[in-house]
Design a protein around this motif. Sequence first.
Motif, PDB file in Angstrom:
ATOM      1  N   PHE A  83      26.951  39.741  33.210  1.00 58.35           N
ATOM      2  CA  PHE A  83      26.573  40.242  34.532  1.00 58.35           C
ATOM      3  C   PHE A  83      27.463  39.685  35.638  1.00 58.35           C
ATOM      4  O   PHE A  83      28.080  40.436  36.401  1.00 58.35           O
ATOM      5  N   MET A  84      27.556  38.376  35.743  1.00 60.81           N
ATOM      6  CA  MET A  84      28.343  37.772  36.815  1.00 60.81           C
ATOM      7  C   MET A  84      29.821  38.094  36.655  1.00 60.81           C
ATOM      8  O   MET A  84      30.505  38.469  37.622  1.00 60.81           O
ATOM      9  N   HIS A  85      30.329  37.949  35.446  1.00 60.25           N
ATOM     10  CA  HIS A  85      31.762  38.187  35.207  1.00 60.25           C
ATOM     11  C   HIS A  85      32.135  39.640  35.467  1.00 60.25           C
ATOM     12  O   HIS A  85      33.124  39.927  36.171  1.00 60.25           O
ATOM     13  N   LEU A  86      31.358  40.593  34.935  1.00 58.28           N
ATOM     14  CA  LEU A  86      31.733  41.995  35.078  1.00 58.28           C
ATOM     15  C   LEU A  86      31.510  42.518  36.495  1.00 58.28           C
ATOM     16  O   LEU A  86      32.220  43.431  36.925  1.00 58.28           O
ATOM     17  N   THR A  87      30.546  41.965  37.207  1.00 55.50           N
ATOM     18  CA  THR A  87      30.396  42.361  38.603  1.00 55.50           C
ATOM     19  C   THR A  87      31.678  42.059  39.365  1.00 55.50           C
ATOM     20  O   THR A  87      32.172  42.880  40.153  1.00 55.50           O
ATOM     21  N   THR A  88      32.235  40.882  39.120  1.00 60.68           N
ATOM     22  CA  THR A  88      33.495  40.509  39.772  1.00 60.68           C
ATOM     23  C   THR A  88      34.647  41.369  39.278  1.00 60.68           C
ATOM     24  O   THR A  88      35.460  41.858  40.078  1.00 60.68           O
ATOM     25  N   VAL A  89      34.730  41.576  37.967  1.00 61.87           N
ATOM     26  CA  VAL A  89      35.830  42.357  37.386  1.00 61.87           C
ATOM     27  C   VAL A  89      35.833  43.779  37.920  1.00 61.87           C
ATOM     28  O   VAL A  89      36.876  44.296  38.359  1.00 61.87           O
ATOM     29  N   PHE A  90      34.685  44.442  37.890  1.00 61.66           N
ATOM     30  CA  PHE A  90      34.620  45.827  38.360  1.00 61.66           C
ATOM     31  C   PHE A  90      34.966  45.915  39.846  1.00 61.66           C
ATOM     32  O   PHE A  90      35.643  46.857  40.281  1.00 61.66           O
ATOM     33  N   THR A  91      34.503  44.947  40.628  1.00 66.81           N
ATOM     34  CA  THR A  91      34.770  44.976  42.068  1.00 66.81           C
ATOM     35  C   THR A  91      36.256  44.778  42.354  1.00 66.81           C
ATOM     36  O   THR A  91      36.855  45.525  43.140  1.00 66.81           O
ATOM     37  N   VAL A  92      36.856  43.775  41.715  1.00 65.45           N
ATOM     38  CA  VAL A  92      38.278  43.499  41.933  1.00 65.45           C
ATOM     39  C   VAL A  92      39.136  44.685  41.475  1.00 65.45           C
ATOM     40  O   VAL A  92      40.067  45.107  42.179  1.00 65.45           O
ATOM     41  N   ARG A  93      38.823  45.248  40.329  1.00 67.37           N
ATOM     42  CA  ARG A  93      39.621  46.369  39.824  1.00 67.37           C
ATOM     43  C   ARG A  93      39.468  47.600  40.707  1.00 67.37           C
ATOM     44  O   ARG A  93      40.418  48.375  40.852  1.00 67.37           O
ATOM     45  N   ARG A  94      38.296  47.779  41.283  1.00 68.16           N
ATOM     46  CA  ARG A  94      38.110  48.904  42.200  1.00 68.16           C
ATOM     47  C   ARG A  94      38.952  48.722  43.454  1.00 68.16           C
ATOM     48  O   ARG A  94      39.670  49.638  43.877  1.00 68.16           O
ATOM     49  N   GLU A  95      38.877  47.532  44.049  1.00 67.82           N
ATOM     50  CA  GLU A  95      39.594  47.285  45.298  1.00 67.82           C
ATOM     51  C   GLU A  95      41.104  47.286  45.103  1.00 67.82           C
ATOM     52  O   GLU A  95      41.853  47.597  46.032  1.00 67.82           O
ATOM     53  N   GLU A  96      41.572  46.955  43.918  1.00 70.80           N
ATOM     54  CA  GLU A  96      43.004  46.957  43.642  1.00 70.80           C
ATOM     55  C   GLU A  96      43.484  48.279  43.042  1.00 70.80           C
ATOM     56  O   GLU A  96      44.608  48.376  42.565  1.00 70.80           O
ATOM     57  N   LEU A  97      42.604  49.284  43.042  1.00 70.21           N
ATOM     58  CA  LEU A  97      42.902  50.648  42.569  1.00 70.21           C
ATOM     59  C   LEU A  97      43.146  50.715  41.067  1.00 70.21           C
ATOM     60  O   LEU A  97      43.632  51.739  40.563  1.00 70.21           O
TER      61      LEU A  97
END
Length: 278
Positions: A83-97
Amino acid sequence: MALNQPQPLAFDPSQLIGHTWRLARLDLTLLFRNRMAFFTAIAFPLLLGSVALLLRSGYVSGVSTGLYTLTGMLALAGFFVTFMHLTTVFTVRREELVLKRMRGSVLSEAAIFAGSGLATTLVYVVQAAVLITLSITTLGGHLPRNLPLLFLGVVLGSVMFVPLAAALSGVTKSGESAQITVLPAMLVLAATSQASFPLSGMPELLQRIAASLPLSPVVDVIRIGYFGLDFTEGAPHPAVGFAESWGAAAPRLLLIWAWIVVGTLIARKYFRWEPRHG
């Protein structure tokens, strides 16, 4: 951007499996190279489990305090690694396109989520094996009374947190704020799941609410599988055999599946493939 936009590609199971596995390998490589992600998803959950080593004496709910705590931390580890790791991963990957480019490639939406989920699930399974070994070698524990049930609880617990992480990432502005966004959920779930202490002293209504939250059924299934006791009943928990433990855990397994469905529905509404604006 809605999560459920149709993909033009035809469904090919073998292609989905291949893409999922390759993405999982890539995610694992990136996880081990990122020091912060490594600590949050791998090292910290194991350190959390080692807290049980300080609790060698006494009993809780009829079992050793150390083993009670360790099995609770085993369930809680899934929160951090998935949960914690993927929330960060999905957010970062979204913002970096990155997500936008992945979605525009030959990868299906299912493979993108399944690849990340598979990577964290594999890590979680290894962590579970380490913590169970720790229980045997240092706390006078034993092999799980129903290893397949415990394993199923670990896997389903990890799967459950994937869509929930995707949903939360949709309302998270940046990778830096993801840790703060996750914090309230961590505090609520840790305090209500009986991971560290029983909630028998709480009013019955609050106990029912706590038992319905996502982490609680994972804790119960893992403890039923490990101890061979029915933790869905009040203490002293009745002993259950191998076959009986499946029946005791069935309502909690169904609740985990219900949260997987709920998480998927929420993710379909809130998950974003492109950067947030405003």
